[in-house]
Design a protein around this motif. Structure first.
Motif, PDB file in Angstrom:
ATOM      1  N   UNK A   1       0.833  -1.193   0.000  1.00 25.51           N
ATOM      2  CA  UNK A   1       0.000   0.000   0.000  1.00 25.51           C
ATOM      3  C   UNK A   1       0.868   1.245   0.000  1.00 25.51           C
ATOM      4  N   UNK A   2       0.334   2.318  -0.508  1.00 22.49           N
ATOM      5  CA  UNK A   2       1.050   3.585  -0.490  1.00 22.49           C
ATOM      6  C   UNK A   2       0.336   4.541   0.424  1.00 22.49           C
ATOM      7  N   UNK A   3       1.065   5.427   1.037  1.00 23.21           N
ATOM      8  CA  UNK A   3       0.461   6.384   1.958  1.00 23.21           C
ATOM      9  C   UNK A   3       0.803   7.791   1.545  1.00 23.21           C
ATOM     10  N   UNK A   4      -0.151   8.727   1.605  1.00 26.59           N
ATOM     11  CA  UNK A   4       0.117  10.091   1.214  1.00 26.59           C
ATOM     12  C   UNK A   4       0.893  10.866   2.260  1.00 26.59           C
ATOM     13  N   UNK A   5       0.951  10.335   3.459  1.00 25.86           N
ATOM     14  CA  UNK A   5       1.713  10.987   4.508  1.00 25.86           C
ATOM     15  C   UNK A   5       2.533   9.952   5.210  1.00 25.86           C
ATOM     16  N   UNK A   6       3.519  10.376   5.976  1.00 23.48           N
ATOM     17  CA  UNK A   6       4.366   9.442   6.684  1.00 23.48           C
ATOM     18  C   UNK A   6       4.199   9.659   8.170  1.00 23.48           C
ATOM     19  N   UNK A   7       4.876   8.831   8.971  1.00 23.98           N
ATOM     20  CA  UNK A   7       4.684   8.871  10.409  1.00 23.98           C
ATOM     21  C   UNK A   7       5.185  10.154  11.021  1.00 23.98           C
ATOM     22  N   UNK A   8       4.645  10.449  12.171  1.00 26.91           N
ATOM     23  CA  UNK A   8       5.120  11.572  12.949  1.00 26.91           C
ATOM     24  C   UNK A   8       6.249  11.090  13.833  1.00 26.91           C
ATOM     25  N   UNK A   9       7.087  11.986  14.280  1.00 27.94           N
ATOM     26  CA  UNK A   9       8.240  11.611  15.076  1.00 27.94           C
ATOM     27  C   UNK A   9       8.067  12.133  16.492  1.00 27.94           C
ATOM     28  N   UNK A  10       7.387  11.343  17.325  1.00 28.54           N
ATOM     29  CA  UNK A  10       7.135  11.724  18.704  1.00 28.54           C
ATOM     30  C   UNK A  10       5.856  12.510  18.828  1.00 28.54           C
TER      31      UNK A  10
ATOM     32  N   UNK B   1      11.314  21.862 -11.170  1.00 25.79           N
ATOM     33  CA  UNK B   1      11.261  21.225  -9.856  1.00 25.79           C
ATOM     34  C   UNK B   1       9.874  20.689  -9.538  1.00 25.79           C
ATOM     35  N   UNK B   2       8.831  21.229 -10.191  1.00 29.20           N
ATOM     36  CA  UNK B   2       7.454  20.802  -9.938  1.00 29.20           C
ATOM     37  C   UNK B   2       6.991  19.693 -10.876  1.00 29.20           C
TER      38      UNK B   2
ATOM     39  N   UNK C   1       9.154  10.837 -11.237  1.00 29.17           N
ATOM     40  CA  UNK C   1      10.335  11.617 -10.853  1.00 29.17           C
ATOM     41  C   UNK C   1      10.062  12.210  -9.468  1.00 29.17           C
ATOM     42  N   UNK C   2      10.537  11.524  -8.434  1.00 27.60           N
ATOM     43  CA  UNK C   2      10.227  11.901  -7.049  1.00 27.60           C
ATOM     44  C   UNK C   2      11.437  12.587  -6.426  1.00 27.60           C
ATOM     45  N   UNK C   3      11.411  13.901  -6.433  1.00 30.54           N
ATOM     46  CA  UNK C   3      12.503  14.696  -5.870  1.00 30.54           C
ATOM     47  C   UNK C   3      12.207  14.955  -4.392  1.00 30.54           C
ATOM     48  N   UNK C   4      12.934  14.282  -3.521  1.00 34.87           N
ATOM     49  CA  UNK C   4      12.671  14.392  -2.085  1.00 34.87           C
ATOM     50  C   UNK C   4      13.038  15.759  -1.524  1.00 34.87           C
ATOM     51  N   UNK C   5      13.643  16.619  -2.354  1.00 34.11           N
ATOM     52  CA  UNK C   5      13.953  17.978  -1.905  1.00 34.11           C
ATOM     53  C   UNK C   5      12.758  18.914  -2.089  1.00 34.11           C
ATOM     54  N   UNK C   6      11.685  18.436  -2.732  1.00 32.16           N
ATOM     55  CA  UNK C   6      10.544  19.302  -2.989  1.00 32.16           C
ATOM     56  C   UNK C   6       9.861  19.664  -1.670  1.00 32.16           C
ATOM     57  N   UNK C   7       9.669  20.941  -1.368  1.00 33.37           N
ATOM     58  CA  UNK C   7       9.177  21.338  -0.046  1.00 33.37           C
ATOM     59  C   UNK C   7       7.704  21.053   0.205  1.00 33.37           C
ATOM     60  N   UNK C   8       6.926  20.813  -0.843  1.00 35.78           N
ATOM     61  CA  UNK C   8       5.498  20.536  -0.667  1.00 35.78           C
ATOM     62  C   UNK C   8       5.228  19.038  -0.752  1.00 35.78           C
ATOM     63  N   UNK C   9       5.686  18.411  -1.815  1.00 28.43           N
ATOM     64  CA  UNK C   9       5.438  16.987  -2.000  1.00 28.43           C
ATOM     65  C   UNK C   9       6.154  16.146  -0.945  1.00 28.43           C
TER      66      UNK C   9
ATOM     67  N   UNK D   1       1.524   9.051  -1.662  1.00 34.00           N
ATOM     68  CA  UNK D   1       0.387   8.894  -2.564  1.00 34.00           C
ATOM     69  C   UNK D   1       0.045  10.156  -3.321  1.00 34.00           C
ATOM     70  N   UNK D   2       0.252  11.333  -2.703  1.00 27.61           N
ATOM     71  CA  UNK D   2      -0.033  12.583  -3.393  1.00 27.61           C
ATOM     72  C   UNK D   2       0.922  12.808  -4.561  1.00 27.61           C
ATOM     73  N   UNK D   3       2.134  12.266  -4.482  1.00 28.45           N
ATOM     74  CA  UNK D   3       3.068  12.364  -5.608  1.00 28.45           C
ATOM     75  C   UNK D   3       2.559  11.526  -6.773  1.00 28.45           C
ATOM     76  N   UNK D   4       2.028  10.341  -6.469  1.00 32.47           N
ATOM     77  CA  UNK D   4       1.490   9.487  -7.527  1.00 32.47           C
ATOM     78  C   UNK D   4       0.267  10.129  -8.177  1.00 32.47           C
TER      79      UNK D   4
END
Length: 319
Positions: A1-10, A210-211, A226-234, A244-247
């Protein structure tokens, strides 16, 4: 499964119930706590309050800015309909934590997402779009005493007129379960995969490379994600897989290439079946489907990685 968000840290310093404002109070003066919608940047929080009506029904408010650095409609006349999807996603994480008792460290796993919009209702005006949301929850699943999954539907109202609808089916995984499934993959873990060159931004309604989340291939109607992990929104915060929002954005951009005359999306029906990893190519294929509606075009888009379908969506655009 894919998730549009990831876990929180604490867990954040938050007391459930702070969002239950009186209906006589202003709905658009401040955002809900960013932690509740799995966002690191306050500027990316769209929800402004929520109110419990009963055990399965809630009202909420959201505000969409007149201009957003990423969520923009190609025609420049409407709010980006994909904001509908992001707002619906935020509703799910907020209610999970604040109303259904899902611990803050648990993971939100998207299974399906759909939305449809009335474009005239999303017209840009001389002020932000203040939206009232009606939320109904269904098929609430439990593991022991804890909620482990849900399906919910959201209706969007602007000035009392319904302008969009949509919904999500999602699961909530405990960290031990998620980490076992993910096999030790860590958020923000470096990858050696090189970022491919993007398609021409003008083909996908963008100005900045970049978008662009598609890269060309030698095959027609086929691209690479093309998933650029430096993108500040995605990539608002570190993730261990492609969100999931990137897909969904990759599918939207593929539809715009297929229909260069189309202005924007009017509907999406998406299914997420597997996590999309950073260290292997993920392809996007698109084909146009027949529709009896002469005012609409419809596209079936599929993402594949390691020979398996990981994501499918049907998108509609104006003809």
């Amino acid at each position: 499964m894919a998730a549009p968000g990831c876990a929180l840290f604490g867990p954040p310093p938050f007391t459930p119930g702070l969002g239950r404002l009186s209906t006589t109070m202003a709905h658009f003066s401040t955002t809900v706590p960013k932690e509740l919608v799995h966002r690191a940047a306050v500027a990316e929080v769209l929800l402004t309050r929520w109110l419990r009506l009963d055990d399965t029904h809630f009202s909420a408010s959201a505000q969409w800015p007149r201009g957003h650095s990423f969520f923009t409609s190609p025609d420049g006349l409407h709010h980006d309909p994909v904001l509908t999807a992001e707002t619906i996603r935020q509703v799910g994480t907020l209610l999970a934590h604040a109303e259904f008792g899902v611990p803050m460290g648990n993971y939100f796993v998207l299974e399906s997402l759909h939305f449809s919009v009335d474009l005239p209702g999303l017209e840009l005006r001389n002020s932000p779009a203040d939206l009232e949301l009606a939320v109904s929850c269904h098929d609430i699943r439990r593991s022991g005493s804890q909620v482990s999954g849900i399906r919910y539907v959201v209706e969007f109202f602007r000035d009392g007129i319904r302008v969009a609808t949509g919904g999500v089916r999602a699961s909530f995984l405990k960290p031990t379960v998620y980490h076992r499934i993910r096999g030790g993959r860590l958020p923000g873990q470096p990858t050696t995969a090189a970022l491919p060159e993007p398609v021409d931004p003008s083909l996908v309604g963008r100005r900045d490379e970049a978008d662009v989340v598609l890269a060309p291939t030698e095959e027609p109607r086929r691209w690479l994600v093309r998933a650029d992990t430096r993108h500040p929104i995605l990539f608002d915060h570190p993730c261990d897989h492609v969100p999931g929002m990137v897909l969904l954005e990759a599918a939207r951009q593929a539809a715009l290439i297929m229909a260069p005359g189309a202005t924007t999306l009017t509907a999406a029906q998406s299914s997420y079946s597997r996590y999309v990893e950073f260290d292997a190519p993920c392809s996007i294929e698109a084909r146009e489907e027949h529709t009896a509606d002469p005012t609409s075009r419809q596209f079936l888009i599929r993402a594949e990685q390691n020979g398996r379908t990981v994501f499918t969506t049907t998108l509609s655009t104006p003809a």
